[in-house]
Scaffold this motif. Structure first.
Motif, PDB file in Angstrom:
ATOM      1  N   ALA A 192       2.522   8.467   7.907  1.00  0.00           N
ATOM      2  CA  ALA A 192       1.661   7.341   7.549  1.00  0.00           C
ATOM      3  C   ALA A 192       0.310   7.439   8.249  1.00  0.00           C
ATOM      4  CB  ALA A 192       2.348   6.022   7.901  1.00  0.00           C
ATOM      5  N   ALA A 196      -3.075  -1.710   0.466  1.00  0.00           N
ATOM      6  CA  ALA A 196      -1.769  -2.140   0.962  1.00  0.00           C
ATOM      7  C   ALA A 196      -1.888  -3.201   2.052  1.00  0.00           C
ATOM      8  CB  ALA A 196      -1.001  -0.942   1.497  1.00  0.00           C
ATOM      9  N   ILE A 249       1.011  -0.990   6.414  1.00  0.00           N
ATOM     10  CA  ILE A 249       2.038  -0.010   6.063  1.00  0.00           C
ATOM     11  C   ILE A 249       3.063   0.012   7.190  1.00  0.00           C
ATOM     12  CG2 ILE A 249       2.514   2.445   5.664  1.00  0.00           C
ATOM     13  CD1 ILE A 249      -0.357   2.664   4.544  1.00  0.00           C
TER      14      ILE A 249
END
Length: 747
Positions: A180, A166, A169
Motif C-alpha cells: 500500500a 479512497a 487505505i
C-alpha cells in the motif's frame, strides 16, 4: 457596502447546503466547478461556471478574468474543496483585491491542512492524536515497531489519485503495508503519505466540531456525532450525523484553531479511543463539509452567519444547537443501515425510529426539490466514473472494456440530464435558465441509416424528420428564428423582449442543400452554412470521415503515432472504436497537417480515396452558388483547412481567416458576416483567435461550447456558445430540454 454576492468554488453536498442558506437570504450565489454538477441544480444558484479546476496552470488567470464579469467583482469567494482552499489561501493577497476572502494566509492555514504539520501542532498543544509512523520508503516497514491494523491517507485531501479517491487505505500486516505504501508513494510521493494506527470503533465513535471563526475567535460552534457511515466498517463518508454535546471536542478544536488564527468555516474531526478514553484529532476541513445542512436545521446557520460576518453585520448572541437533530444522506444511509441489520449489529425498528429525528437531507429540501431528484443517478454515475472505471484500468481485458464503458457512462449521463430537463414541470421551475435563446449546430442532414455497432461519427448526422421536429420545438418554445449575424444587434436592443434561435450547419455538406434547405424554406427559417474552401476545392480531406472508413474497412493497419510504425488491430467493433479514438486523439494532440496526411496515406494504401470522399459529401463552388439564390441562406467562413486555430502561428492564423473569407465571397457573391471555429471547444478557441476573428471584421463568431444565449453573451460576441443537435439524441422533447438551458447544469 453590501457584498454583491457569493462565489462558491467546488464541493458538492456541502456547497448545496451553503447555497441554500444564502439563497433564502436572497443572496446571489454563483457556483464554480470542474466536477460535481449537483449544486448547480439548486434554484438558489444563479449561475454555474465551468473551469479546469484548482490544479490547472491557468486557475489564477481564470479567477482574475472571472472577476471582470458583471456582478462578480467584490463577491465573497468561498472555496469548498481541498484543492480550492489551498489555491485561494496561497493567493489570498492577490485575490483579496478582487474578492472578499475570509480565510487565513497559507503560512497559517497549512498548519491545519497538512496532516504532518497538524499533528506536530497538536502534540505541542497537548491535543491527542493517533499514533503516527514516519516512513520514507516501503523498505522502512521491516524495521518498524508497529501494531496492526494501520491506515494510510494523503497528507492533504483533493486530487484524482487512487489514495485521494479512497481517502484512507487499510493495511493489516507488513506485506499489506509495504504494498500500500509503495502504491501510494508512487502516486503522491512518500512525504505525502501519512501512516497511522487504526483506532477501534465505527462511525459512532467519530465526533466533529463545526464552527465559523473570525480572526482567531469562534463566532458560532457546535458538535456532532457520526451515527452511521458508508461503508459501515470503514467509512468513506457520513450517512447520518446527529447533534450531540462534546465539550472535550470543543476545547481541543479551539486550541488548534486559535493557534492558526483561523477565519472562516471549519470542521474538525475526532475519534474516541475506548482503549484510553481519549478523543484523538483526525483532520481539519476549513471549508463547507458534506453534512453542512445540519447547521441551519440545528438552529446555528453558519452559512447565514458567514454572510453577516462578510458584510460586517452583527451576528447576535451565541445560541445552542438543538440536541439530537439529525442529517442524513438517505441513499447511502439506507444501504448502511440494512447492512448493519443484516449483520445483527442494529435493529430495523431503531433505524426507522432514527428517521424521525432527521431535519436535513444531503440533497433534498422541500423548498428546493430538484437536486434531490437527480442525486441518485448522479451518485451512480460518479461512483462508476471515479471508483469502478479506474479499477477496470488494470489488466488487458479490463483495459479493452474501458473505452466502451466510458462511452456508456458519458452518453448515459447526457441522456439522463436530457430526460430530467425535458419534464415540463422541471423546465417551468427554472425559466430564467433559458436566457435569450439558442444557436443550434448541425452537420449532416440526411435520411436515417441502418444502426451499426461501429458509427464513430453518428453524432454529426440527424434526419430531416428530426430537423423538422427541432424547428417545431423552437417555435413552440416561443423562439423567433433569425440569421446568426443579426443576433448581436437584436440582443443589444433594450426594447427587444423576444428570445431568438439561429440554425447553423458546419462544413458545407451536399445534404444541407438536398435535405435541410427544403425544410428551412418550408418553415421560412433563416440558416447559415459555414464553408471550408479546402473541402470545396478538394485540397483537404475530411479526416474524421477518412478515419471512419479506414477503421471500418481494415481488419488491421500499420500506423506511426510518433514512436515508430505499429500494427493497429480493428477486427471487432470495439477494436474499431478504439482505433478511431487513437487516430482522433493523434490529430488533436499532434501537428494537424502531418497527422491528416498520415491518415490519408494509410487510407490510400487500403484502397480508399480521401479526396473522393470529400467530393461525394461536400458541395463544390457551383453548388454553393446555386444555393446562394435562396434568400434564407447565409454563408459563413470556417477557415481554409479546418485546422485547430490554437495550434497554428499568427501568420497562418491570419491567412486561414482572411483567405477563407475571400474565397467564400467569390463562391457566393457575398462577403461572410459570421465565422465558425473548427472544432470549437476550449482547446481550439482562445482570446488570441477571437481577437483575430474580430479584427477581420466579423461581428459574430461561434464555438461548439455548449450553452444558451445568456445575459453576458454580448460581452464576447466572437465566442458565442451553441447547442448541438446530436444524432445520438434525436427526440423533440430533448430539443425543448436543450432550449430550457437546464441540461448545461448537468452535462
Amino acid at each position: 457596502m453590501t457584498i454583491p454576492g457569493v462565489v462558491i468554488i467546488g464541493g458538492a453536498h456541502g456547497t448545496l447546503a451553503l447555497a441554500r442558506s444564502l439563497g433564502v437570504l436572497n443572496v446571489p450565489v454563483y457556483y464554480l466547478t470542474h466536477d460535481s454538477p449537483l449544486p448547480g441544480w439548486s434554484r438558489f444558484v444563479r449561475e454555474t461556471i465551468r473551469w479546469a479546476g484548482p490544479h490547472d496552470d491557468g486557475a489564477m488567470a481564470f479567477l482574475r478574468q472571472m472577476a471582470e464579469k458583471p456582478g462578480l467583482k467584490g463577491c465573497l469567494l468561498v472555496p469548498s474543496g481541498d484543492g480550492e482552499v489551498q489555491l485561494v489561501s496561497q493567493h489570498r493577497e492577490e485575490l483579496s483585491a478582487l474578492y472578499k476572502i475570509i480565510l487565513p494566509e497559507w503560512t497559517n492555514l497549512q498548519w491545519l491542512c497538512e496532516k504532518p504539520l497538524l499533528y506536530k501542532r497538536a502534540a505541542e498543544l497537548g491535543v491527542s492524536i493517533p499514533r503516527t509512523y514516519a516512513l520514507t520508503s516501503a523498505a522502512d516497514v521491516d524495521g518498524l515497531d508497529v501494531m496492526f491494523p494501520v491506515i494510510l491517507k494523503p497528507n492533504m485531501g483533493g486530487g484524482n489519485t487512487s489514495i485521494a479517491r479512497a481517502k484512507v487505505i487499510r493495511a493489516d500486516d507488513r506485506e499489506g503495508l509495504k504494498a500500500a505504501f509503495a502504491d501510494a508513494s508512487g502516486e503522491i510521493g512518500p512525504d505525502n503519505v501519512v501512516v497511522q494506527e487504526l483506532i477501534p470503533g465505527g462511525g459512532e465513535s467519530q465526533f466533529s466540531y463545526a464552527a465559523l471563526w473570525l480572526d482567531g475567535e469562534p463566532v458560532a460552534e457546535f458538535t456532532a456525532r457520526r451515527a452511521r457511515q458508508y461503508p459501515v466498517d470503514f467509512g468513506y463518508t457520513s450517512t447520518r450525523v446527529e447533534v450531540v454535546d462534546n465539550r472535550q471536542a470543543v476545547e481541543a478544536a479551539r486550541k488548534i484553531l486559535k493557534s492558526a488564527g483561523h477565519s472562516g468555516l471549519v470542521e474538525v474531526e475526532f475519534k474516541f479511543d475506548g482503549r484510553d478514553g481519549s478523543l484523538k484529532l483526525l483532520d481539519v476541513n476549513p471549508r463547507p463539509w458534506s453534512w453542512f445542512g445540519l447547521c441551519s436545521a440545528a438552529g446555528i446557520d453558519l452559512g447565514g452567519l458567514l454572510w453577516q460576518v462578510a458584510n460586517g453585520m452583527p451576528t447576535g448572541q451565541a445560541v445552542t444547537a438543538r440536541q439530537g437533530t439529525s442529517w442524513s444522506y438517505l441513499i447511502r444511509d439506507t444501504v448502511a443501515a440494512f447492512t448493519l441489520v443484516r449483520r445483527g449489529q442494529a435493529r430495523l425498528g431503531d433505524y426507522l425510529a432514527s428517521l424521525g429525528k432527521i431535519r436535513s437531507w444531503a440533497a433534498f429540501a422541500p423548498n428546493d426539490p430538484l437536486p434531490g431528484l437527480i442525486d441518485l443517478p448522479l451518485t451512480a454515475l460518479r461512483v462508476l466514473r471515479k471508483r469502478i472505471l479506474p479499477g477496470l484500468a488494470s489488466g488487458q481485458s479490463a483495459r479493452a472494456m474501458l473505452p466502451p464503458v466510458k462511452r456508456l457512462v458519458k452518453y448515459g449521463a447526457i441522456r439522463a440530464g436530457l430526460e430530467v430537463s425535458s419534464l415540463p414541470a422541471v423546465r417551468s421551475a427554472f425559466p430564467s435558465l433559458a436566457g435569450r435563446g439558442v444557436i443550434f449546430t448541425l452537420h449532416h442532414v440526411r435520411p436515417g441509416q441502418p444502426v451499426s455497432a461501429f458509427a464513430p461519427n453518428v453524432q454529426l448526422s440527424v434526419t430531416p424528420q428530426f430537423l423538422e421536429e427541432a424547428i417545431e420545438a423552437a417555435l413552440e418554445s416561443g423562439l423567433v428564428p433569425v440569421h446568426l449575424h443579426d443576433l448581436p444587434a437584436l440582443l443589444a436592443d433594450s426594447g427587444e423582449g423576444r428570445s431568438f434561435c439561429a440554425f447553423t450547419l458546419d462544413d458545407g455538406y451536399r445534404n444541407n442543400a438536398e435535405h435541410a434547405a427544403p425544410i428551412f424554406r418550408k418553415y421560412a427559417v433563416p440558416y447559415t452554412i459555414f464553408v471550408t474552401p479546402g473541402f470545396v476545392e478538394r485540397s483537404r480531406s475530411l479526416w474524421w470521415e477518412t478515419a471512419a472508413a479506414l477503421t471500418q474497412k481494415a481488419a488491421s493497419f500499420e500506423f506511426d503515432f510518433g514512436a515508430g510504425p505499429e500494427q493497429v488491430e480493428c477486427a471487432t467493433p470495439s477494436q474499431k472504436l478504439e482505433a478511431f479514438a487513437r487516430l482522433e486523439n493523434f490529430v488533436q494532440e499532434s501537428a494537424e497537417d502531418d497527422a491528416v496526411e498520415r491518415i490519408d496515406r494509410v487510407a490510400r494504401q487500403h484502397g480508399l480515396d480521401p479526396i473522393a470522399m470529400v467530393d461525394e459529401l461536400v458541395m463544390d463552388a457551383a453548388e454553393l452558388r446555386t444555393l446562394s439564390d435562396d434568400p434564407l441562406v447565409h454563408f459563413g467562413a470556417h477557415t481554409m483547412t479546418h485546422v485547430n486555430m490554437r495550434k497554428i502561428d499568427a501568420v497562418r492564423l491570419a491567412h486561414e481567416i482572411e483567405e477563407s473569407t475571400c474565397r467564400v465571397e467569390v463562391y457566393v457573391g457575398q462577403r461572410p458576416q459570421s465565422f465558425s471555429y473548427p472544432y470549437g471547444w476550449v482547446r481550439a478557441v482562445g482570446e488570441r483567435e477571437a481577437k483575430a476573428v474580430s479584427d477581420a471584421g466579423f461581428s459574430v463568431a461561434v464555438t461548439t461550447q455548449a450553452g444558451v444565449l445568456g445575459p453576458h453573451s454580448l460581452e464576447k460576441p466572437a465566442q458565442l456558445p451553441r447547442v448541438s443537435l446530436n444524432g445520438r439524441f434525436q427526440k423533440k422533447r430533448f430539443v425543448k430540454a436543450l432550449i430550457s438551458g437546464l441540461p448545461f447544469r448537468f452535462i
